[in-house]
Design a protein around this motif. Structure first.
Motif, mmCIF file in Angstrom:
data_model
loop_
_atom_site.group_PDB
_atom_site.id
_atom_site.type_symbol
_atom_site.label_atom_id
_atom_site.label_comp_id
_atom_site.label_asym_id
_atom_site.label_seq_id
_atom_site.Cartn_x
_atom_site.Cartn_y
_atom_site.Cartn_z
ATOM 1 N N GLY A 368 0.883 -1.141 0.000
ATOM 2 C CA GLY A 368 0.000 0.000 0.000
ATOM 3 C C GLY A 368 0.926 1.197 0.000
ATOM 4 N N GLU A 369 0.663 2.170 0.851
ATOM 5 C CA GLU A 369 1.579 3.307 0.936
ATOM 6 C C GLU A 369 2.945 2.861 1.451
ATOM 7 O OE1 GLU A 369 0.182 7.530 1.827
ATOM 8 O OE2 GLU A 369 1.250 7.004 3.680
ATOM 9 N N SER A 370 2.961 1.809 2.287
ATOM 10 C CA SER A 370 4.205 1.175 2.714
ATOM 11 C C SER A 370 4.262 -0.226 2.136
ATOM 12 C CB SER A 370 4.282 1.076 4.238
ATOM 13 O OG SER A 370 4.483 2.329 4.826
ATOM 14 N N ILE A 371 5.415 -0.595 1.581
ATOM 15 C CA ILE A 371 5.612 -1.981 1.191
ATOM 16 C C ILE A 371 6.241 -2.686 2.379
ATOM 17 C CG2 ILE A 371 7.855 -1.512 0.077
ATOM 18 C CD1 ILE A 371 7.067 -3.817 -1.889
ATOM 19 N N ILE A 372 5.644 -3.790 2.788
ATOM 20 C CA ILE A 372 6.077 -4.529 3.975
ATOM 21 C C ILE A 372 6.826 -5.763 3.482
ATOM 22 C CG2 ILE A 372 5.339 -5.570 6.139
ATOM 23 C CD1 ILE A 372 2.740 -3.926 5.862
ATOM 24 N N VAL A 373 8.102 -5.818 3.766
ATOM 25 C CA VAL A 373 8.999 -6.778 3.143
ATOM 26 C C VAL A 373 9.178 -8.009 4.025
ATOM 27 C CG1 VAL A 373 11.342 -7.139 2.269
ATOM 28 C CG2 VAL A 373 10.193 -4.937 1.927
ATOM 29 N N ALA A 374 8.894 -9.187 3.458
ATOM 30 C CA ALA A 374 9.149 -10.458 4.135
ATOM 31 C C ALA A 374 10.592 -10.857 3.870
ATOM 32 C CB ALA A 374 8.195 -11.536 3.612
ATOM 33 N N SER A 375 11.359 -10.993 4.947
ATOM 34 C CA SER A 375 12.781 -11.282 4.817
ATOM 35 C C SER A 375 13.230 -12.015 6.076
ATOM 36 C CB SER A 375 13.567 -9.974 4.645
ATOM 37 O OG SER A 375 14.916 -10.208 4.345
ATOM 38 N N PRO A 376 14.287 -12.836 6.005
ATOM 39 C CA PRO A 376 14.747 -13.556 7.202
ATOM 40 C C PRO A 376 15.014 -12.606 8.359
ATOM 41 C CG PRO A 376 15.888 -14.368 5.255
ATOM 42 C CD PRO A 376 15.099 -13.167 4.820
ATOM 43 N N ILE A 406 3.808 1.241 -7.087
ATOM 44 C CA ILE A 406 3.390 1.978 -8.279
ATOM 45 C C ILE A 406 3.757 1.164 -9.500
ATOM 46 C CG2 ILE A 406 3.799 4.078 -9.646
ATOM 47 C CD1 ILE A 406 4.374 5.535 -7.005
ATOM 48 N N PRO A 407 2.777 0.878 -10.364
ATOM 49 C CA PRO A 407 1.436 1.463 -10.491
ATOM 50 C C PRO A 407 0.345 0.736 -9.711
ATOM 51 C CG PRO A 407 1.863 0.062 -12.365
ATOM 52 C CD PRO A 407 3.110 0.027 -11.540
ATOM 53 N N GLY A 408 0.707 -0.144 -8.763
ATOM 54 C CA GLY A 408 -0.274 -0.962 -8.060
ATOM 55 C C GLY A 408 -0.943 -0.270 -6.889
ATOM 56 N N HIS A 409 -0.928 -0.934 -5.721
ATOM 57 C CA HIS A 409 -1.776 -0.503 -4.610
ATOM 58 C C HIS A 409 -1.454 0.881 -4.064
ATOM 59 C CE1 HIS A 409 -3.922 -4.175 -4.563
ATOM 60 N NE2 HIS A 409 -2.954 -4.928 -4.080
ATOM 61 N N GLU A 410 -0.158 1.248 -4.029
ATOM 62 C CA GLU A 410 0.156 2.562 -3.464
ATOM 63 C C GLU A 410 -0.477 3.671 -4.290
ATOM 64 O OE1 GLU A 410 2.173 6.310 -2.548
ATOM 65 O OE2 GLU A 410 2.310 5.253 -4.452
ATOM 66 N N LEU A 411 -0.319 3.582 -5.595
ATOM 67 C CA LEU A 411 -0.920 4.599 -6.465
ATOM 68 C C LEU A 411 -2.442 4.517 -6.420
ATOM 69 C CD1 LEU A 411 -0.566 6.864 -8.503
ATOM 70 C CD2 LEU A 411 -0.415 5.133 -10.306
ATOM 71 N N GLN A 412 -2.959 3.312 -6.357
ATOM 72 C CA GLN A 412 -4.402 3.116 -6.293
ATOM 73 C C GLN A 412 -4.988 3.760 -5.031
ATOM 74 O OE1 GLN A 412 -5.705 -0.908 -5.270
ATOM 75 N NE2 GLN A 412 -7.140 -0.849 -6.974
ATOM 76 N N GLY A 413 -4.375 3.480 -3.880
ATOM 77 C CA GLY A 413 -4.857 4.066 -2.635
ATOM 78 C C GLY A 413 -4.712 5.574 -2.610
ATOM 79 N N PHE A 414 -3.618 6.064 -3.171
ATOM 80 C CA PHE A 414 -3.385 7.503 -3.246
ATOM 81 C C PHE A 414 -4.512 8.183 -4.008
ATOM 82 C CE2 PHE A 414 -1.684 11.313 -5.203
ATOM 83 C CZ PHE A 414 -0.875 11.881 -4.223
ATOM 84 N N MET A 415 -4.871 7.623 -5.149
ATOM 85 C CA MET A 415 -5.919 8.226 -5.971
ATOM 86 C C MET A 415 -7.305 8.031 -5.363
ATOM 87 S SD MET A 415 -4.133 9.665 -8.249
ATOM 88 C CE MET A 415 -5.406 10.199 -9.400
ATOM 89 N N ALA A 416 -7.548 6.880 -4.731
ATOM 90 C CA ALA A 416 -8.865 6.609 -4.148
ATOM 91 C C ALA A 416 -9.197 7.591 -3.030
ATOM 92 C CB ALA A 416 -8.924 5.178 -3.625
ATOM 93 N N SER A 417 -8.173 8.022 -2.272
ATOM 94 C CA SER A 417 -8.425 8.969 -1.179
ATOM 95 C C SER A 417 -8.640 10.385 -1.685
ATOM 96 C CB SER A 417 -7.255 8.942 -0.193
ATOM 97 O OG SER A 417 -6.062 9.402 -0.809
ATOM 98 N N ARG A 418 -8.414 10.607 -2.982
ATOM 99 C CA ARG A 418 -8.518 11.943 -3.558
ATOM 100 C C ARG A 418 -9.577 12.048 -4.654
ATOM 101 N NH1 ARG A 418 -3.767 10.798 -1.520
ATOM 102 N NH2 ARG A 418 -2.445 12.454 -0.647
ATOM 103 N N ASN A 419 -10.242 10.945 -4.965
ATOM 104 C CA ASN A 419 -11.247 10.927 -6.022
ATOM 105 C C ASN A 419 -12.456 10.098 -5.578
ATOM 106 O OD1 ASN A 419 -9.856 12.078 -8.686
ATOM 107 N ND2 ASN A 419 -8.340 10.821 -7.616
ATOM 108 N N ASN A 420 -13.590 10.737 -5.404
ATOM 109 C CA ASN A 420 -14.826 10.029 -5.036
ATOM 110 C C ASN A 420 -14.610 9.106 -3.838
ATOM 111 O OD1 ASN A 420 -16.473 11.016 -7.293
ATOM 112 N ND2 ASN A 420 -15.107 9.811 -8.577
#
Length: 583
Positions: A368-376, A406-420
């Motif tokens: 989303g706005e933060s990518i949460i990384v799975a790592s050892p 980007i162009p996935g969830h982070e951009l999607q959430g960014f635009m969703a909070s600013r459009n409708n």
């Protein structure tokens, strides 16, 4: 006196920085002129009223709560039917259809909850009485101290008797209820236990008579509830101390799937969707064999997948690798004019690391706005660390990073909070996850993968999403057990067993809706069909205009996104899903 010293270069920089125009400031006149749906306020009103009632009637699974919410939704559905649909603008017509669909599904869910409550009756013999005293407090009715203490004692006695009866049944080799009903009951019991604590906190110390009469029976009832919940978890569900929770899940059946599909505006049966997923999987397997041949391994695509898994960053090297992949994807979509990436969206994304515990249910990256990384990390066994590296190798990650950012969830959430943004009420995995999956498809078609290993990484995820449709629908249809789902992911897709187990646990023991996992690929296929209609086949929209328009609508079933983008779609007050996007 404390003094602050700045070097000469910093002093020179500060006034210059204030003079540089901020590219993230929007055109306020353009924002002011944007059209707004005539039903935006109406939808926000229903959402606010619903939220207020859920806070007032806060006892989960309470019959009083169900009745009150049913009255709200039925009343709104009747009022919505009186609107002059033909006089509404197109955005408002879409909103009216969305709200009607939402209200009908809320009523369906109340019916489903009623059936589930009936299945749990034997495990919740005290619940009706407890719900009653909770409701009395919400109505500000002071309980009679003696009567209240007797009711509490009765509930404790009833629970003790129920537990003894269950112990006899189990000792005789009989299991009175299924694991899924028992697991669901433990969740309701946990909620009731918290409600009891809140009820007692309201009186304890504030009402001397009630405090004196009820302290001992409250303590006893609390212990009985805790013991009963533990008994069900350990003896019926099968939870072992120190071990991971067994995967049980709660299948909703074919009728439940059909109701949820109607809410998602998907005019297909579960069986048709399984056929679609198998066809897509067959195509992906053929592409995997082609990538395998390009890697010099013939048609053995699982050997190619295994080689791909071995190419991972060194321990501690995942952060710079993910950073570089993120900027690679951003530069690609902007340089090819595929979508608008606002400067602020590029500026604010962040990265966090996933805990060892979280990686048990989410073995891959989240975002989303933060990518949460799975790592050892510390807290994992050596085997778990190795699986974390293999499951998040460079080539899997290359697709995951743009899916999450980007162009996935982070951009999607960014635009969703600013459009409708009011349309967040209609959010659906077919739109949310389908958007990121569409980019996996589209960037594949555009040649984003540079090597056969890149292609194997992208194909793994596509196969994974096709597999999600297959295993999740088969589970909810009652055809597959969780163990069969895990085996399918290992044998058919090439998952690590730990990753497959985490995936199935996340799907069935978590809070995901029954169609959530199917929404990824099916939503991506919907957007693929819509892109063909609007861009490649007709030329009615440019690529960038299409992607910007999809994000500007706000989250909703994609059939309604299509209705907003294509004025040829005929809308009626009694509109029913009809778009056969996969035919």
């Amino acid at each position: 006196m404390m003094r602050y010293l700045l070097c000469a270069c910093c002093v020179a920089y500060l006034p210059l920085a204030s003079q540089v125009p901020d590219s993230t400031i929007p055109d306020l006149n353009a924002l002011r002129q944007r059209p707004v749906s005539a039903l935006a306020t109406t939808i926000s009103r229903w959402s606010s009223d619903r939220g207020a009632l859920l806070r007032r009637y806060d006892a989960e699974f309470s019959p009083v709560r169900r009745a009150r919410m049913r009255r709200l939704d039925s009343g709104w559905l009747t009022a919505l039917g009186a609107l002059p649909f033909g006089q509404l603008g197109r955005d408002a017509q879409v909103d009216a259809i969305l709200l009607r669909t939402k209200l009908r599904h809320e009523l369906d869910l109340l019916d489903r909850e009623e059936r589930q409550a009936q299945e749990m009756t034997a495990l919740l013999p005290f619940a009706d009485t407890l719900w009653q005293i909770l409701e009395e407090r919400r109505n500000l009715e002071r309980p009679d101290p003696v009567v209240a203490s007797r009711r509490l004692a009765w509930m404790a006695d009833t629970l003790a008797g129920t537990r003894s009866a269950f112990e006899r049944e189990l000792a005789a080799g009989r299991t009175p209820v299924s694991g899924s009903v028992a697991l669901r009951s433990t969740e309701v019991i946990g909620s009731l236990r918290r409600d009891l604590d809140a009820w007692w906190k309201f009186y304890d110390g504030y009402d001397p008579a009630l405090t004196w009469w009820m302290r001992e029976p409250v303590d006893r009832l609390s212990k009985e509830i805790d013991g009963w919940r533990t008994f069900l978890r350990e003896r019926v569900v099968g939870v072992k101390a120190g071990a991971d929770e067994p995967i049980v899940g709660d299948p909703i059946g074919r009728s439940g799937l059909l109701a949820d599909l109607a809410n998602e505006m998907i005019p297909y049966t579960p069986e048709e969707l399984l056929t679609i997923a198998e066809k897509e999987f067959a195509f992906l397997e053929s592409e995997a064999r082609r990538a395998s041949r390009d890697m010099g391994l013939g048609d053995d695509w699982k050997a190619a997948l295994e080689r791909t898994k071995q190419d991972y960053p060194s321990v501690g090297g995942q952060v710079p690798a993910v950073r570089d992949m993120a900027y690679e994807a951003i530069d690609y979509v902007t340089s090819h004019d595929l979508i608008t990436v606002p400067p602020l969206a590029r500026e604010v994304w962040r990265m966090e690391m996933m805990s060892a515990e979280a990686q048990k249910t989410n073995p891959f990256f989240l975002g989303g706005e933060s990518i949460i990384v799975a790592s050892p990390t510390e807290g994992q066994t050596e085997a778990e660390k190795q699986m974390a590296l293999r499951a998040n190798n460079r080539h899997f990650s290359r697709a995951t990073v743009f899916h999450e950012l980007i162009p996935g969830h982070e951009l999607q959430g960014f635009m969703a909070s600013r459009n409708n943004s009011y349309r967040g009420l209609f959010s659906t995995p077919f739109y949310v996850e389908g958007w990121s999956l569409w980019w996996e498809m589209h960037l594949w078609d555009l040649g984003f993968p540079k090597t056969p290993e890149n292609r194997m990484g992208m194909l793994f995820w596509r196969m994974h999403r096709a597999a999600r449709i297959i295993f999740s629908l088969n589970f909810h249809l009652g055809k597959w057990s969780p163990e069969q789902c895990i085996d399918f992911l290992v044998d058919r897709v090439g998952h690590e067993r730990a990753s497959a187990t985490g995936e199935v646990r996340r799907s069935f023991n978590g809070s995901y809706s029954p169609l959530y996992q199917a929404g990824y690929l099916l939503g991506g296929m919907q957007l693929r069909a819509l892109y063909k209609e609007m861009v490649t086949s007709s030329g009615r929209m440019t690529e960038r205009a299409f992607h910007d328009a999809v994000l500007s609508t706000g989250p909703m079933p994609i059939e309604m996104v299509r209705a907003l983008l294509d004025s040829r779609v005929q809308l009626r007050a009694d509109y029913a899903p009809q778009w056969r996007f996969a035919d």
